[in-house]
Scaffold this active site. Structure first.
Site, PDB file in Angstrom:
ATOM      1  N   PRO A  55     -15.677   8.115   9.137  1.00 38.28           N
ATOM      2  CA  PRO A  55     -16.483   9.034   8.324  1.00 38.28           C
ATOM      3  C   PRO A  55     -16.070   9.030   6.856  1.00 38.28           C
ATOM      4  CG  PRO A  55     -15.638  10.113  10.301  1.00 38.28           C
ATOM      5  CD  PRO A  55     -14.917   8.811  10.186  1.00 38.28           C
ATOM      6  N   PRO A 181      -2.896 -10.048 -12.886  1.00 34.99           N
ATOM      7  CA  PRO A 181      -4.347  -9.885 -12.950  1.00 34.99           C
ATOM      8  C   PRO A 181      -5.066  -9.797 -11.613  1.00 34.99           C
ATOM      9  CG  PRO A 181      -3.767 -12.160 -13.346  1.00 34.99           C
ATOM     10  CD  PRO A 181      -2.467 -11.411 -13.279  1.00 34.99           C
ATOM     11  N   ASP A 204      -2.473   0.926  -7.814  1.00 37.26           N
ATOM     12  CA  ASP A 204      -3.777   0.936  -8.464  1.00 37.26           C
ATOM     13  C   ASP A 204      -4.780   0.102  -7.678  1.00 37.26           C
ATOM     14  OD1 ASP A 204      -2.993   0.916 -12.048  1.00 37.26           O
ATOM     15  OD2 ASP A 204      -3.151   2.533 -10.598  1.00 37.26           O
ATOM     16  N   LYS A 226      -8.670   4.159  -9.426  1.00 31.29           N
ATOM     17  CA  LYS A 226      -9.636   4.772 -10.336  1.00 31.29           C
ATOM     18  C   LYS A 226     -10.881   3.900 -10.314  1.00 31.29           C
ATOM     19  CE  LYS A 226      -6.383   6.958 -13.586  1.00 31.29           C
ATOM     20  NZ  LYS A 226      -5.122   6.668 -12.900  1.00 31.29           N
ATOM     21  N   ASP A 259      -0.312  -5.480 -16.930  1.00 29.25           N
ATOM     22  CA  ASP A 259       0.981  -5.058 -17.463  1.00 29.25           C
ATOM     23  C   ASP A 259       0.986  -3.540 -17.607  1.00 29.25           C
ATOM     24  OD1 ASP A 259       3.554  -6.019 -19.170  1.00 29.25           O
ATOM     25  OD2 ASP A 259       2.617  -4.298 -20.136  1.00 29.25           O
TER      26      ASP A 259
END
Length: 415
Positions: A55, A181, A204, A226, A259
């Protein structure tokens, strides 16, 4: 039809190691939390037809679905979801759901891995790593021991020694690690070693996600993704997370894309940890501003063509009152411009550069998902880039390069 015989107890038995070739085959993952987030990248890399049933998901898993890497069925598990599956991973926090999925897998004779109870599973997920095309997988029954052996073998392959390293735990503190990267092979040796010793990893969305699958099971992975104009973890919450876990006596690795100090808010995180009295290690990473163009055949500098390159954050447009960039001055520079986080603002940026003197026929290259298997390059000019980005459906993350260097290697470079 005769019911399948329940699988015998795993106690005292040796698992039979086998490599599954899952390309194009249906694989079902039930649960969209941290375990799924860690396991999905390797399954995606296998080429499996992945179906996630949950869900809710973490932001990072949602990003995989948004990118079309997995099919997300945003609902609870239902009987029959394993039809035609070749392999099943159960990764929910509900024992009843896990048992129901296992039972269906048993009836369908589909191998099933469980994150909560290995003794009730028919398949175990090994501690695995890759080097130079070789996959190393270790099964010991103890996730920490498996991961330590895996790390020793992979490190030995990488340096040619095959010498076993002793497991070494750091004291409490924080390491801000630049992951590069996106290609997991482009993290630094030091960054990879610190990651292997982490108790907690705060990652991240743009950090090399395949590295998370190599972490020992005891390591807590916290999603600090994000998503542009979507879900995100506020910076203040990230700072608090680093501090709270380090003060609890844990070694915390903040794994970041690129970086830490190139638009990575590493400075803010270091200051917050320093004010809390915590030791901080900073490990530089390869910035996407130079590595992504290089991977697509664009040198950001070239002798006789440019004496400078400028890296600019495009997360706010030229007309935004928050913008700190002198676009008039930038337009008058003759060197290379590298724009990060600028996909949705490129039209306004290009118009402002042309308005202040940059020729409309200046070459532009947009490199999406640089250094990963999904990398693609789209070419345009300042005058056409807005229309090209829209027509080609370019999405973040992407690096935009503006200048004559875009075409300097065109004849020689073959991606």
């Amino acid at each position: 039809m005769t019911a399948p015989t329940p699988h015998p107890s795993t106690e005292g038995r040796t698992p039979y190691p086998v490599g599954l070739l899952l390309a194009g085959r249906r694989v079902v993952v039930v649960g969209g939390g941290q375990v799924a987030q860690r396991r999905l990248p390797a399954l995606i890399a296998s080429g499996a037809d992945l179906h996630l049933i949950s869900p809710v998901t973490t932001p990072a898993v949602q990003a995989m679905a948004d990118a079309g890497e997995i099919t997300w069925h945003a609902r609870p598990y239902q009987e029959g979801d394993l039809a035609d599956a070749w392999y099943v991973l159960v990764a929910t926090d509900d024992p009843a759901v896990n048992a129901a999925v296992s039972a269906e897998a048993e009836r369908a004779r589909v191998f099933c891995s469980r994150s909560d109870d290995a003794s009730a599973a028919t398949a175990w997920t090994p501690a695995s790593g890759r080097d130079a095309g070789a996959t190393v997988a270790v099964l010991t029954g103890d996730p920490r021991h498996s991961a330590a052996l895996r790390d020793a073998i992979v490190d030995g392959l990488r340096d040619g020694s095959l010498a076993v390293r002793q497991y070494r735990s750091h004291g409490a503190g924080v390491a801000l690690v630049g992951g590069g990267p996106g290609d997991p092979d482009l993290i630094t040796v030091r960054g990879r070693r610190l990651l292997a010793d982490a108790d907690v990893v705060v990652a991240d969305r743009l950090a090399p996600r395949e590295l998370l699958a190599e972490l020992p099971e005891h390591v807590e992975v916290i999603d600090a993704s994000k998503i542009p104009y979507g879900r995100f973890m506020a910076q203040e919450a990230i700072n608090r997370t680093l501090i709270e876990h380090a003060k609890a006596g844990k070694f915390v690795v903040r794994l970041k894309g690129g970086d830490p100090y190139v638009f990575g808010r590493g400075g803010e995180e270091l200051l917050a940890c320093a004010e809390a009295g915590l030791p901080v290690t900073v490990v530089p990473g390869i910035s996407s501003s130079i590595s992504v163009p290089a991977s697509a055949g664009v040198p950001v500098t070239h002798r006789g063509m440019t004496h400078e390159f400028t890296v600019i954050s495009g997360h706010v447009g030229p007309d935004d009152e928050r913008s700190l960039t002198n676009w008039e001055a930038v337009a008058k520079m003759s060197g290379t411009l590298v724009l990060l986080m600028a996909v949705d603002k490129i039209g306004a940026i290009a118009a402002r550069l042309v308005e202040h003197g940059r020729p409309a026929d200046t070459p532009v290259a947009i490199v999406q998902e640089g250094t990963t298997a999904a990398q693609r390059r789209v070419d345009a000019t300042l005058g056409t880039v807005a229309a090209v980005v829209e027509a080609e459906g370019v999405k973040p993350p992407a690096v935009i390069v503006i200048g004559d260097v875009v075409n300097v290697l065109a004849a020689a470079f073959r991606p």
